[in-house]
Write a protein that holds these residues in place. Structure first.
Motif: not given
Length: 298
Positions: A266-293
């Motif tokens: 379930i994709v939501t908007r990127n708060p730092s980009d009005e036209d972007g989504t969270m899937i477009d946001r660079p992943n800050p975590h090493p290895g490409g794994i988010r904490k909730n995953e």
């Protein structure tokens, strides 16, 4: 002397032809003023279905009733291995056949759905998370809680709801012949869905916990207990191009866990980009794994 034939013009033929032409012109002007011309209907549908839509921002990391989101089937390795070329993320979208495109001025129920390669939020691939039991707007959706998925298709005067029903001799998906998914204009138990935690071993523990946004999960149909899926090996040519069939079917692997065909984000908007989504946001975590995953690996 040539014999008389029916094609010979007699009487006031010039005046009759002129009057017919004037009638056609008046009819054309009247339809144009009302927006009833075929080209106007098509342009109106396209303008609404392809209109940019702004998604909701998740401030606490969860999804809430009333949020405007996209449903994304993430890219997976198995589809690339089994069906070369079928790669990339797909989003759930309204699918109109050519008859509807050329005849309707707005969305007509029942209406089909499909999975499209576009991940930009527009009218046809954005949905609202709706309560079916009176929960207030803004409350977080929880695992195991019923909700509805509604879409306006970019229009402001209508709402269609994602639904499914048991397969029958006359009601089935056109390509796979499995349980079909469609849009209807009536809220009922056929339009109720639930979010299920991805890992079946932790499913009972997470029952009743808020559903995180932008994380993989299973979306299950309440009436039939089958999961929303994109097989990716069934596709059709629609008015908008090549699109993939969406069905309700639970694909299980050898460990009795759902396959990636049933994964949804379930994709939501990127708060730092009005036209972007969270899937477009660079992943800050090493290895490409988010904490909730960290629990999603099976």
């Amino acid at each position: 002397m040539a014999a008389y034939r029916p094609g010979v013009l007699i009487g006031n033929w010039n005046e009759d032809a002129y009057l017919e032409e004037q009638d056609r012109l008046r009819d054309f002007m009247r339809k144009r003023e009302r927006g009833e011309l075929l080209i106007q209907k098509i342009n109106n549908l396209q303008d609404n279905l392809l209109k940019k839509i702004q998604l909701s921002v998740s401030k606490d990391g969860f999804v809430h009733f009333g949020d405007t989101v996209m449903l994304l089937n993430p890219d997976n390795k198995s589809s690339v291995e089994n069906y070369p070329g079928v790669c990339g993320s797909l989003t759930l979208a309204i699918n109109l056949d050519e008859i509807s495109i050329y005849s309707a001025r707005s969305l007509q129920a029942p209406c089909g759905v499909s999975a499209v390669e576009s991940v930009d939020p527009v009218g046809r691939n954005t949905f609202s998370l709706l309560s079916v039991d009176g929960v207030a707007v803004g409350e977080p959706i929880r695992f195991g809680q019923n909700f509805a998925l509604g879409t306006t298709g970019g229009f402001s005067d209508q709402m269609l709801y994602l639904a499914s029903d048991h397969k029958s001799f006359t009601r089935f998906a056109k390509k796979s012949y499995l349980q079909q998914v469609f849009l209807t204009d009536e809220l009922s138990y056929l339009t109720c869905w639930q979010a299920t935690f991805l890992d079946p071993r932790l499913r009972l523990e997470y029952e009743g916990f808020p559903v995180p946004a932008n994380s993989k999960m299973i979306i299950t149909h309440c009436h039939t207990n089958r999961s929303l899926a994109v097989p990716r090996n069934f596709w059709t040519r629609s008015y908008f191009g090549k699109e993939y069939e969406v069905i309700c079917h639970t694909y299980l692997d050898s460990h009795k866990a759902e396959e990636d065909k049933n994964y949804w984000v379930i994709v939501t908007r990127n708060p730092s980009d009005e036209d972007g989504t969270m899937i477009d946001r660079p992943n800050p975590h090493p290895g490409g794994i988010r904490k909730n995953e960290f629990r999603e690996e099976t």
